[in-house]
Design an enzyme around this catalytic site. Structure first.
Site, PDB file in Angstrom:
ATOM      1  N   ALA A  76       3.123   2.914   5.461  1.00 19.27           N
ATOM      2  CA  ALA A  76       2.558   3.563   4.068  1.00 19.27           C
ATOM      3  C   ALA A  76       0.956   2.415   3.887  1.00 19.27           C
ATOM      4  O   ALA A  76       0.209   3.175   3.586  1.00 19.27           O
ATOM      5  CB  ALA A  76       3.356   2.965   2.851  1.00 19.27           C
ATOM      6  N   TYR A  77       1.102   1.588   4.437  1.00 21.83           N
ATOM      7  CA  TYR A  77      -0.104   0.661   4.365  1.00 21.83           C
ATOM      8  C   TYR A  77      -1.304   1.284   5.219  1.00 21.83           C
ATOM      9  O   TYR A  77      -2.362   1.072   5.012  1.00 21.83           O
ATOM     10  CB  TYR A  77      -0.031  -0.702   4.920  1.00 21.83           C
ATOM     11  CG  TYR A  77      -1.063  -1.693   4.677  1.00 21.83           C
ATOM     12  CD1 TYR A  77      -1.456  -2.241   3.411  1.00 21.83           C
ATOM     13  CD2 TYR A  77      -1.908  -1.832   5.559  1.00 21.83           C
ATOM     14  CE1 TYR A  77      -2.393  -3.433   3.196  1.00 21.83           C
ATOM     15  CE2 TYR A  77      -3.086  -2.870   5.381  1.00 21.83           C
ATOM     16  CZ  TYR A  77      -3.237  -3.419   3.994  1.00 21.83           C
ATOM     17  OH  TYR A  77      -4.300  -4.173   3.861  1.00 21.83           O
TER      18      TYR A  77
END
Length: 264
Positions: A169-170
């Site tokens: 996600a990052y």
């Protein structure tokens, strides 16, 4: 150097031992506890130190139903720290005593070898404390159903202790930065809290969990200015000015609410 008796200190014994080890302060009777776990420890590990994860697992095993990670994460964390500290110190006392007996004659003629052994004991204590704290947090987060990654890499090879929900996600620029969170973990802060400022540049504010019983007002102001939110287990809140620290339970609830918002 003065010898400190932990029974004269108002913070939990396990916490005081952690901080004392890191500062190199001798502690009288540290980690003895009321129960003797030596027989169990020697049966499982013999005369060698287990990995930190193995000892953390034994702490959890011996506590069993005495910890409730969902209903009481703060109390559970402190109980796990307390138990692992007692287990480690009892095993260490036995192993180090055996080693001293075996090598005493040789060390009387080789001071450098004795100093090297002494330093290895101190270094083991320091490195174990931080890893043990992370182990117990990892278990608590998992039991509470949080999505996270421990030791994920972000920019410039930095590695936040915990990244929520994780590196995938990052690295996804379409994933909202407002739903990315990180938690740095420091047994005691000193000036090392600044290390987390360069970790995970997409994330602000950054969260930092510590077991340090109280931080100076000046340092608290610096943290606030740097957008660092302190997380401190609730039994230690009495050492902080009101409103300067959140508890672990609140942090877990916050992350859970964020992750149930449709981005995970």
């Amino acid at each position: 150097m003065a010898i400190v008796d932990p029974t004269d200190i108002e913070v939990p014994v396990s916490l005081f031992n952690y901080i004392a080890d890191e500062a190199g302060i001798p502690v009288f009777g540290a980690g003895t506890g009321d129960d003797d776990w030596t027989e169990l420890l020697l049966k499982k590990f013999g005369l060698k130190f287990p990995t930190t994860r193995e000892l953390s697992g034994l702490a959890l095993e011996t506590l069993g139903s005495d910890v409730d990670p969902m209903a009481e994460p703060d109390a559970s964390l402190m109980a796990l720290i307390e138990r692992e500290e007692i287990l480690f110190k009892q095993l260490e006392r036995h192993i180090v005593s055996e080693h001293l007996t075996e090598h005493a004659a040789g060390w009387s003629k080789d001071v450098d070898a004795f100093i090297s052994f002494s330093l290895s004991v101190q270094n083991r204590r320091k490195s174990r404390a931080g890893h043990a704290l992370e182990n117990h947090l990892e278990w608590l987060f998992g039991e509470n159903g949080l999505q996270f990654e421990r030791g994920a890499r972000t920019e410039k090879r930095s590695k936040p202790d915990f990244l929520f929900p994780g590196s995938e996600a990052y690295q996804n620029n379409d994933f909202p930065s407002s739903h990315l969170h990180m938690l740095g973990v420091k047994t005691s802060c000193k000036d090392r809290w600044r290390q987390i400022l360069n970790e995970a540049q997409r994330i602000s504010p950054k969260h930092l969990l510590t077991l340090q019983p109280g931080i100076s007002e000046h340092q608290l102001t610096e943290m606030t200015d740097a957008e660092v939110q302190l997380i401190v287990p609730s039994p230690l809140h009495r050492f902080y000015p009101q409103g300067n620290a959140e508890d672990l339970s609140s942090f877990i609830d916050f992350i859970r609410d964020q992750q149930h918002g449709g981005y995970c």
